[in-house]
Design a protein around this motif. Structure first.
Motif, short mmCIF file in Angstrom:
data_model
loop_
_atom_site.label_atom_id
_atom_site.label_comp_id
_atom_site.label_asym_id
_atom_site.label_seq_id
_atom_site.Cartn_x
_atom_site.Cartn_y
_atom_site.Cartn_z
N GLY A 214 -15.07 -5.44 9.34
CA GLY A 214 -14.62 -4.42 8.39
C GLY A 214 -15.77 -3.97 7.52
N ASN A 215 -16.53 -2.98 7.98
CA ASN A 215 -17.70 -2.53 7.23
C ASN A 215 -17.55 -1.12 6.67
OD1 ASN A 215 -17.78 -1.30 9.67
ND2 ASN A 215 -19.74 -2.14 10.31
N CYS A 216 -16.33 -0.57 6.68
CA CYS A 216 -16.08 0.78 6.15
C CYS A 216 -15.13 0.67 4.96
CB CYS A 216 -15.48 1.68 7.21
SG CYS A 216 -16.52 1.92 8.64
N PRO A 217 -15.64 0.77 3.72
CA PRO A 217 -14.75 0.67 2.56
C PRO A 217 -13.91 1.92 2.40
CG PRO A 217 -17.00 1.09 1.86
CD PRO A 217 -17.04 0.92 3.34
N ALA A 218 -12.67 1.73 1.95
CA ALA A 218 -11.76 2.84 1.68
C ALA A 218 -10.97 2.51 0.43
CB ALA A 218 -10.82 3.05 2.86
N PRO A 219 -10.75 3.48 -0.46
CA PRO A 219 -10.02 3.17 -1.71
C PRO A 219 -8.56 2.83 -1.41
CG PRO A 219 -10.38 5.52 -1.49
CD PRO A 219 -11.14 4.88 -0.38
N LYS A 220 -8.04 1.85 -2.19
CA LYS A 220 -6.63 1.49 -2.03
C LYS A 220 -5.73 2.55 -2.64
CE LYS A 220 -6.98 -3.46 -1.50
NZ LYS A 220 -6.51 -4.76 -1.95
N SER A 221 -6.21 3.22 -3.69
CA SER A 221 -5.49 4.33 -4.30
C SER A 221 -6.52 5.27 -4.92
CB SER A 221 -4.48 3.83 -5.34
OG SER A 221 -5.14 3.19 -6.39
N PRO A 222 -6.15 6.51 -5.24
CA PRO A 222 -7.14 7.51 -5.65
C PRO A 222 -8.08 7.11 -6.78
CG PRO A 222 -5.06 8.58 -5.24
CD PRO A 222 -4.81 7.10 -5.12
N SER B 136 -8.57 3.91 -8.09
CA SER B 136 -8.68 2.46 -8.16
C SER B 136 -10.05 2.00 -7.68
CB SER B 136 -7.59 1.83 -7.29
OG SER B 136 -7.79 0.44 -7.20
N PRO B 137 -10.65 1.03 -8.35
CA PRO B 137 -11.92 0.49 -7.86
C PRO B 137 -11.74 -0.47 -6.68
CG PRO B 137 -11.28 -0.64 -9.88
CD PRO B 137 -10.28 0.46 -9.64
N GLU B 138 -10.50 -0.88 -6.42
CA GLU B 138 -10.23 -1.79 -5.30
C GLU B 138 -10.38 -1.06 -3.98
OE1 GLU B 138 -6.63 -4.03 -5.67
OE2 GLU B 138 -6.72 -3.90 -7.85
N ARG B 139 -10.87 -1.76 -2.98
CA ARG B 139 -11.15 -1.16 -1.68
C ARG B 139 -10.55 -1.98 -0.55
NH1 ARG B 139 -12.34 2.84 -4.19
NH2 ARG B 139 -14.41 3.49 -4.74
N TRP B 140 -10.12 -1.26 0.48
CA TRP B 140 -9.83 -1.86 1.78
C TRP B 140 -11.14 -1.84 2.54
CZ3 TRP B 140 -5.17 -3.88 2.28
CH2 TRP B 140 -4.07 -3.29 1.67
N TYR B 141 -11.30 -2.73 3.48
CA TYR B 141 -12.47 -2.72 4.36
C TYR B 141 -11.97 -2.69 5.79
CZ TYR B 141 -15.42 -3.47 0.38
OH TYR B 141 -16.08 -3.31 -0.81
N PHE B 142 -12.18 -1.54 6.45
CA PHE B 142 -11.69 -1.33 7.80
C PHE B 142 -12.84 -1.27 8.80
CE2 PHE B 142 -8.35 1.07 5.35
CZ PHE B 142 -7.31 0.18 5.62
N CYS B 143 -12.49 -1.47 10.08
CA CYS B 143 -13.44 -1.17 11.16
C CYS B 143 -13.47 0.36 11.29
CB CYS B 143 -13.00 -1.83 12.46
SG CYS B 143 -11.41 -1.23 13.09
N GLU B 144 -14.39 0.88 12.07
CA GLU B 144 -14.53 2.34 12.16
C GLU B 144 -13.26 3.01 12.66
OE1 GLU B 144 -18.02 3.91 14.04
OE2 GLU B 144 -19.25 2.30 13.23
#
Length: 156
Positions: A13-21, A23-31
């Protein structure tokens, strides 16, 4: 190594994505899962038509210098400044992505001489190949003109 946050995925999981607009929290997904997550993202959600248009214009103005730099030849041809059509045209001419226009012209002339309809009359395959070469050359010529064109008084 961090693994993808998508349930059941065993990829990194090297692609960070915001959990909400906001929010500083991030999901980390594969491409693959990052692309799926972003496909449902509506950047203009909650904005009316005028606000969305104003935001789009402001962001285009901010990014205009980057777009201009690629056409102004600040970036070289082999560094991502070529379009997909240009790369396909270079493939037809059997040239590298960083070939300059002189190499394009030489390759086009040498290949076109072999399959020109005047040289091989009645040969349908040669005529089709000549047409492919002609289209490839026109795409690359137009791109070269865009890169080297200077507007009034030498400005863009």
């Amino acid at each position: 190594m961090r693994m993808c946050d998508r349930a059941g995925c065993d990829q990194p999981g090297n692609c960070p994505a915001p959990k909400s607009p906001n929010s500083p929290e991030r999901w980390y997904f594969c491409e693959r899962h990052a692309a799926e997550y972003n496909s449902n993202w509506n950047y203009f959600e909650g904005l009316d038509k005028e606000e969305a248009s104003a935001r789009e214009q402001a962001e285009r103005a901010e990014g205009a210098s980057y777009r201009q730099s690629s056409w102004n030849a600040w970036a070289g041809p082999g560094d991502g400044s070529r379009s997909r059509d240009e790369l396909r045209a270079l493939e037809v001419l059997e040239l590298d992505p960083d070939a300059d226009f002189d190499a394009v012209r030489k390759a086009w002339r040498s290949k076109a001489k072999l399959v020109h309809p005047d040289v091989r009359p009645g040969d349908e395959a040669a005529a089709k190949e000549f047409q492919k070469l002609q289209v490839a050359y026109e795409v690359l010529r137009a791109a070269e003109e865009r890169r080297t064109w200077k507007g009034p008084e030498g400005t863009f």
